[in-house]
Write a protein that holds these residues in place. Structure first.
Motif, PDB file in Angstrom:
ATOM      1  N   LYS A  60      -4.361   9.593  -2.070  1.00 32.48           N
ATOM      2  CA  LYS A  60      -5.147   8.356  -1.990  1.00 32.48           C
ATOM      3  C   LYS A  60      -4.212   7.157  -1.816  1.00 32.48           C
ATOM      4  CE  LYS A  60      -8.409   5.474  -4.410  1.00 32.48           C
ATOM      5  NZ  LYS A  60      -9.422   5.345  -5.434  1.00 32.48           N
ATOM      6  N   VAL A  61      -4.611   6.208  -0.969  1.00 33.18           N
ATOM      7  CA  VAL A  61      -3.821   5.000  -0.750  1.00 33.18           C
ATOM      8  C   VAL A  61      -4.126   4.025  -1.880  1.00 33.18           C
ATOM      9  CG1 VAL A  61      -3.379   3.076   0.796  1.00 33.18           C
ATOM     10  CG2 VAL A  61      -3.786   5.337   1.727  1.00 33.18           C
ATOM     11  N   ILE A  62      -3.070   3.595  -2.570  1.00 31.37           N
ATOM     12  CA  ILE A  62      -3.194   2.697  -3.711  1.00 31.37           C
ATOM     13  C   ILE A  62      -2.630   1.332  -3.327  1.00 31.37           C
ATOM     14  CG2 ILE A  62      -2.543   2.340  -6.127  1.00 31.37           C
ATOM     15  CD1 ILE A  62      -1.947   5.404  -6.174  1.00 31.37           C
ATOM     16  N   ARG A  63      -3.343   0.269  -3.729  1.00 33.40           N
ATOM     17  CA  ARG A  63      -2.846  -1.083  -3.494  1.00 33.40           C
ATOM     18  C   ARG A  63      -2.066  -1.547  -4.715  1.00 33.40           C
ATOM     19  NH1 ARG A  63      -7.615  -4.891  -1.564  1.00 33.40           N
ATOM     20  NH2 ARG A  63      -7.404  -5.300  -3.775  1.00 33.40           N
ATOM     21  N   ARG A  64      -0.802  -1.874  -4.512  1.00 35.80           N
ATOM     22  CA  ARG A  64       0.019  -2.413  -5.592  1.00 35.80           C
ATOM     23  C   ARG A  64       0.346  -3.849  -5.252  1.00 35.80           C
ATOM     24  NH1 ARG A  64       4.174   2.572  -6.624  1.00 35.80           N
ATOM     25  NH2 ARG A  64       2.687   3.902  -7.702  1.00 35.80           N
ATOM     26  N   ARG A 111       0.853  -1.187   0.000  1.00 35.62           N
ATOM     27  CA  ARG A 111       0.000   0.000   0.000  1.00 35.62           C
ATOM     28  C   ARG A 111       0.889   1.238   0.000  1.00 35.62           C
ATOM     29  NH1 ARG A 111      -5.466  -0.995   2.480  1.00 35.62           N
ATOM     30  NH2 ARG A 111      -5.659  -3.240   2.471  1.00 35.62           N
ATOM     31  N   VAL A 112       0.684   2.084  -1.004  1.00 35.49           N
ATOM     32  CA  VAL A 112       1.465   3.313  -1.120  1.00 35.49           C
ATOM     33  C   VAL A 112       0.518   4.491  -1.251  1.00 35.49           C
ATOM     34  CG1 VAL A 112       3.510   2.248  -2.121  1.00 35.49           C
ATOM     35  CG2 VAL A 112       1.690   3.021  -3.613  1.00 35.49           C
ATOM     36  N   LYS A 113       0.956   5.613  -0.749  1.00 36.38           N
ATOM     37  CA  LYS A 113       0.153   6.827  -0.816  1.00 36.38           C
ATOM     38  C   LYS A 113       0.537   7.603  -2.071  1.00 36.38           C
ATOM     39  CE  LYS A 113      -1.476  10.368   2.335  1.00 36.38           C
ATOM     40  NZ  LYS A 113      -1.320  10.990   3.639  1.00 36.38           N
ATOM     41  N   HIS A 114      -0.466   8.040  -2.846  1.00 33.63           N
ATOM     42  CA  HIS A 114      -0.202   8.815  -4.054  1.00 33.63           C
ATOM     43  C   HIS A 114       0.487  10.125  -3.664  1.00 33.63           C
ATOM     44  CE1 HIS A 114      -0.848  11.173  -7.683  1.00 33.63           C
ATOM     45  NE2 HIS A 114      -1.032  10.014  -8.320  1.00 33.63           N
ATOM     46  N   PRO A 115       1.585  10.475  -4.346  1.00 28.57           N
ATOM     47  CA  PRO A 115       2.345  11.647  -3.912  1.00 28.57           C
ATOM     48  C   PRO A 115       1.595  12.971  -4.009  1.00 28.57           C
ATOM     49  CG  PRO A 115       3.228  10.734  -5.953  1.00 28.57           C
ATOM     50  CD  PRO A 115       2.200   9.779  -5.465  1.00 28.57           C
ATOM     51  N   LEU A 116       0.683  13.107  -4.978  1.00 30.26           N
ATOM     52  CA  LEU A 116      -0.026  14.373  -5.151  1.00 30.26           C
ATOM     53  C   LEU A 116      -1.406  14.365  -4.501  1.00 30.26           C
ATOM     54  CD1 LEU A 116      -0.197  17.190  -6.416  1.00 30.26           C
ATOM     55  CD2 LEU A 116      -1.010  16.102  -8.515  1.00 30.26           C
ATOM     56  N   TYR A 117      -2.177  13.295  -4.737  1.00 28.70           N
ATOM     57  CA  TYR A 117      -3.568  13.278  -4.304  1.00 28.70           C
ATOM     58  C   TYR A 117      -3.797  12.632  -2.946  1.00 28.70           C
ATOM     59  CZ  TYR A 117      -4.116  14.697  -9.090  1.00 28.70           C
ATOM     60  OH  TYR A 117      -4.002  15.375 -10.273  1.00 28.70           O
TER      61      TYR A 117
END
Length: 102
Positions: free
Chosen positions: A55-59, A47-53
């Motif tokens: 939102k937590v993204i699941r990779r 789980r990483v946080k989008h640098p600009l927005y």
């Protein structure tokens, strides 16, 4: 010289002397394939946080993992540890099965 550099220093060694290794990565994942002999395919989620927005993204990524006893099956939750290259694509080994599939 920092502690990290001392760990990796490759000076002359005497017989019986132990060598310090770097820390190894440990991951938890879900077995998605077990058709190979002594190898399972494990899906690992990051789980990483989008640098600009924000939102937590699941990779997710699939790793080939060495399973010496062929103990893990599809759906099992397992603990992995990084290791030396065991084949062209296998660089992880199974540490333990945390939860068997129901």
């Amino acid at each position: 010289m920092s502690e990290r550099e001392r760990e990796w220093e490759t000076s002359e060694r005497t017989v019986g002397e132990t060598v310090a290794r770097g820390s190894r990565k440990v991951r938890e994942g879900l077995v998605v394939g077990d058709k190979m002999d002594k190898t399972v395919v494990v899906q690992v989620e990051d789980r990483v946080k989008h640098p600009l927005y924000g939102k937590v993204i699941r990779r997710t990524s699939k790793l080939k993992v060495h399973d010496e006893q062929n103990a893990a099956g599809v759906g099992d939750r397992v603990l992995l540890m990084e290791t030396r290259p065991l084949s062209a694509t296998k660089r992880w080994r199974l540490v333990e099965i945390l939860e068997k599939a129901k």
